[in-house]
Design a protein around this motif. Structure first.
Motif, PDB file in Angstrom:
ATOM      1  N   LYS A  20      44.008 -10.416  19.849  1.00  0.00           N
ATOM      2  CA  LYS A  20      44.424  -9.020  19.967  1.00  0.00           C
ATOM      3  C   LYS A  20      44.325  -8.337  18.604  1.00  0.00           C
ATOM      4  O   LYS A  20      43.847  -7.202  18.491  1.00  0.00           O
ATOM      5  N   THR A  21      44.788  -9.037  17.592  1.00  0.00           N
ATOM      6  CA  THR A  21      44.742  -8.490  16.234  1.00  0.00           C
ATOM      7  C   THR A  21      43.299  -8.253  15.813  1.00  0.00           C
ATOM      8  O   THR A  21      42.958  -7.218  15.246  1.00  0.00           O
ATOM      9  N   LYS A  22      42.456  -9.234  16.121  1.00  0.00           N
ATOM     10  CA  LYS A  22      41.047  -9.126  15.746  1.00  0.00           C
ATOM     11  C   LYS A  22      40.394  -7.936  16.409  1.00  0.00           C
ATOM     12  O   LYS A  22      39.651  -7.177  15.769  1.00  0.00           O
ATOM     13  N   ALA A  23      40.667  -7.767  17.718  1.00  0.00           N
ATOM     14  CA  ALA A  23      40.069  -6.663  18.461  1.00  0.00           C
ATOM     15  C   ALA A  23      40.541  -5.328  17.878  1.00  0.00           C
ATOM     16  O   ALA A  23      39.762  -4.387  17.722  1.00  0.00           O
ATOM     17  N   TRP A  24      41.827  -5.292  17.527  1.00  0.00           N
ATOM     18  CA  TRP A  24      42.378  -4.052  16.973  1.00  0.00           C
ATOM     19  C   TRP A  24      41.727  -3.730  15.625  1.00  0.00           C
ATOM     20  O   TRP A  24      41.391  -2.589  15.350  1.00  0.00           O
ATOM     21  N   LEU A  25      41.535  -4.766  14.817  1.00  0.00           N
ATOM     22  CA  LEU A  25      40.921  -4.571  13.505  1.00  0.00           C
ATOM     23  C   LEU A  25      39.503  -4.019  13.633  1.00  0.00           C
ATOM     24  O   LEU A  25      39.068  -3.187  12.853  1.00  0.00           O
ATOM     25  N   LEU A  26      38.802  -4.510  14.654  1.00  0.00           N
ATOM     26  CA  LEU A  26      37.440  -4.024  14.879  1.00  0.00           C
ATOM     27  C   LEU A  26      37.451  -2.564  15.296  1.00  0.00           C
ATOM     28  O   LEU A  26      36.594  -1.784  14.908  1.00  0.00           O
ATOM     29  N   LYS A  27      38.457  -2.225  16.102  1.00  0.00           N
ATOM     30  CA  LYS A  27      38.492  -0.901  16.693  1.00  0.00           C
ATOM     31  C   LYS A  27      38.851   0.174  15.672  1.00  0.00           C
ATOM     32  O   LYS A  27      38.301   1.270  15.706  1.00  0.00           O
ATOM     33  N   CYS A  28      39.762  -0.118  14.774  1.00  0.00           N
ATOM     34  CA  CYS A  28      40.246   0.971  13.926  1.00  0.00           C
ATOM     35  C   CYS A  28      39.614   0.954  12.538  1.00  0.00           C
ATOM     36  O   CYS A  28      40.150   1.520  11.595  1.00  0.00           O
ATOM     37  N   LEU A  29      38.462   0.315  12.437  1.00  0.00           N
ATOM     38  CA  LEU A  29      37.780   0.298  11.143  1.00  0.00           C
ATOM     39  C   LEU A  29      37.066   1.632  10.896  1.00  0.00           C
ATOM     40  O   LEU A  29      36.257   2.062  11.692  1.00  0.00           O
ATOM     41  N   ASP A  30      37.397   2.257   9.784  1.00  0.00           N
ATOM     42  CA  ASP A  30      36.682   3.472   9.391  1.00  0.00           C
ATOM     43  C   ASP A  30      35.610   3.068   8.398  1.00  0.00           C
ATOM     44  O   ASP A  30      35.896   2.344   7.444  1.00  0.00           O
TER      45      ASP A  30
END
Lengths: 308, 306
Positions: free
Chosen positions: A216-226
């Motif tokens: 979940k953390t990994k997916a979130w990190l991918l999603k909110c990368l600017d």
């Protein structure tokens, strides 16, 4: 637990503390130190101390405090309530190290690693207890790095206090267990209700445990990368999980303390790289190598241009 | 840890961060906009960027402040090139001199519009419309007027006198701005004991001459140095390291290096030896409180017997 002092500005670190029980100012006390949130890529690392008179050790043991990792979240909350209610003889203090502090410490020019950050936090909290008039005689710490070295460091720093540094101290000494519960509860609360300073739009808050191994953390990190800015301050930029993602998905950013080698670096340092001796013709791009720009301009990094 | 980052080539961008005098964008009197133009740089003989204000009234040179690892945040965008362009007024005569010298070789008086012709840089004829261009030509050329038409011929003597004045004016500014001009500051390891006020007049003159030379051909620069009565400096070129082989000679052998300087108190420690990139990145890591690698290989401390 009132976390508002930290939540008003979660980019910097913050100390929270309970009332100091009167009995702690008069009787000899023991103190436990533990941390929560050392490994996660998200959120703060929390350092906690708990202290009580040496004479109350048995009472604390009977309250069934245990290593926070062996407890469910509800049990932890419960135990923290108990600790907080026992304010006549138990005191606690927390140091919330913001993820932003962790990032900037570890990534600054002169590196300040997590161990040093941990040690300094622990020392700070013990000093805080001393400054508040707590009669410290014994200190128990869960170790960070080699135990003997850490023990030596703390003993030197606090002469007259008996310092015990042990791995797994949180399951050996009730006072350390109590400290670990305080730290863990604070971290859970902070992470759950994180106030994002950044305008993230529609990004959901399902970031999981915050540990790099959590999908979940990994997916979130991918999603909110600017691509330009990387991550919100909630993320520890110094974690390799975050760094790898930024390196592969973000825009490359060069800092002047980046290590580089090869032709470019040699040029920058004004010496010729070995390769230059093998290339066809060196110095072809310089029209008039004998003529140097006057130092008035070179010192000010000013150049003439031929095109925009 | 030390990941190698690929440097992507700088792409052309369509915006710049510019510092310019108000007069650059003063378009009230004229219709045309100020424009960047490429003209022949008098020092390098190659193209350089200049700017002509609207109506070609004023000439400006364009210099860029450029240093590694800089970028701009402009409004809501990032501009990758961290350059800062300066558009500063410039005397058009500097650009006209090379053309005059070239046509002056024929020793004839010529109308300026014939002198300022350059197939490569056709914009050079616009220099004549700058305020003061024609009016100040007498500083660098002899003039003849025939039936209201003006003819010019390059004069080295006049030019030298004019340039000398430029140098002297620059010296005044250098002094007023407290700009360090001495040779001593060139060496970074040299600790200056002299205060700034101890600079000699010659240092200022030389510095100013160097700055003016940025706008002159090498020949003119040398001529100006002579005109200013400054001896030419034989600057030590990048010296080749001395050859390892000892030269055979009959002369008595003398010490090649003077070790007595190490005894004096002001002997500064040499900078530490160079490290490889890998060693450097390792040295940067804060290792405090960590176990050393070798500790894992030493014999284990035996557990205490119960």
């Amino acid at each position: 637990m009132d976390l508002s002092p930290f939540e008003t500005d979660n980019s910097v670190s913050c100390r929270l503390a309970s009332q100091i029980p009167d009995v702690c100012r008069t009787e000899d006390c023991c103190l436990g130190i533990d941390e929560a949130g050392r490994g996660p890529v998200l959120g703060p690392m929390v350092y906690g101390i708990c202290f009580c008179p040496v004479s109350k050790k048995q009472e604390l043991k009977e309250s069934k405090v245990a290593d926070s990792k062996t407890l469910t979240e509800a049990e932890r909350e419960n135990l923290f309530q108990k600790l907080d209610e026992a304010k006549s003889y138990i005191g606690w203090a927390l140091h919330i190290i913001s993820p932003n502090t962790i990032s900037t410490s570890m990534l600054q020019r002169s590196k300040y690693n997590l161990n040093a950050l941990s040690h300094d936090s622990a020392i700070d909290l013990v000093q805080f207890a001393l400054d508040s008039g707590v009669q410290l005689k014994e200190v128990f710490v869960d170790t960070v790095g080699p135990a003997d070295k850490y023990e030596e460091k703390l003993s030197k720093r606090f002469p007259g206090i008996e310092v015990t540094v042990r791995p797994k101290a949180d399951s050996l000494f009730p006072i350390v267990s109590a400290a670990s519960i305080c730290a863990k509860v604070a971290r859970d609360h902070v992470v759950k209700g994180w106030n994002f300073a950044e305008d993230l739009g529609e990004v959901d808050s399902a970031y999981g445990s915050g540990y790099p191994s959590d999908p979940k953390t990994k997916a979130w990190l991918l999603k909110c990368l600017d691509p330009v800015f990387g991550y919100p301050q909630f993320v520890r930029f110094s974690w390799s999980t975050a760094q790898t993602l930024m390196d592969s998905k973000g825009v490359t950013v060069h800092w002047d303390d980046d290590d580089e080698d090869g032709e470019k670096a040699a040029q920058r340092h004004n010496n010729r790289s070995m390769l230059a001796y093998f290339s066809a013709s060196a110095g072809g791009n310089d029209q008039n190598p004998t003529r140097q720009t006057h130092r008035f301009f070179t010192e000010r990094r000013l150049k003439s241009l031929d095109t925009l | 840890m030390a990941t190698k980052k690929k440097r992507t080539p700088n792409v052309q961008n369509d915006s710049w961060v510019v510092m310019a005098a108000d007069s650059v964008i003063d378009t009230q009197k004229h219709d045309s906009d100020p424009a960047f133009v490429r003209l022949r740089n008098p020092a390098t003989d190659a193209a350089s960027l200049y700017m002509l204000s609207s109506g070609d009234v004023q000439l400006f040179e364009v210099k860029a402040f450029e240093e590694d690892f800089h970028s701009w945040f402009v409004g809501q965008t990032v501009q990758r090139d961290g350059r800062l362009l300066f558009v500063t007024p410039m005397d058009p005569l500097y650009l006209i001199i090379p053309y005059l010298i070239k046509s002056g070789k024929e020793c004839k008086f010529q109308p300026m519009d014939q002198v300022l012709m350059d197939e490569e840089f056709p914009a050079c004829s616009r220099l004549l419309s700058c305020t003061g261009s024609l009016a100040s030509l007498h500083h660098i050329a002899e003039e003849k007027e025939v039936e209201k038409l003006k003819f010019h011929r390059y004069s080295q003597e006049k030019t030298m006198n004019w340039l000398k004045k430029k140098v002297e004016r620059t010296v005044i500014v250098l002094k007023a701005r407290n700009i360090s001009v001495g040779e001593g500051v060139k060496s970074t390891t040299y600790i200056r004991v002299k205060s700034e006020s101890d600079y000699h007049e010659e240092d200022y003159l030389r510095h100013a001459h160097g700055m003016i030379s940025e706008y002159l051909s090498e020949e003119l620069s040398k001529a100006l140095l002579k005109h200013l009565q400054l001896p030419e400096l034989t600057s030590p070129k990048v010296t080749e390291p001395p050859s390892k082989k000892r030269k055979l000679s009959e002369l008595p052998v003398e010490a090649g290096e003077d070790y007595t300087k190490f005894n004096s108190s002001d002997f500064a420690r040499k900078p530490p030896k160079k490290m490889t990139a890998a060693q450097k990145s390792l040295a940067k890591v804060d290792k405090s409180g960590m176990k050393s690698m070798s500790s894992f290989f030493s014999p284990k401390v035996k557990a205490e017997k119960n």
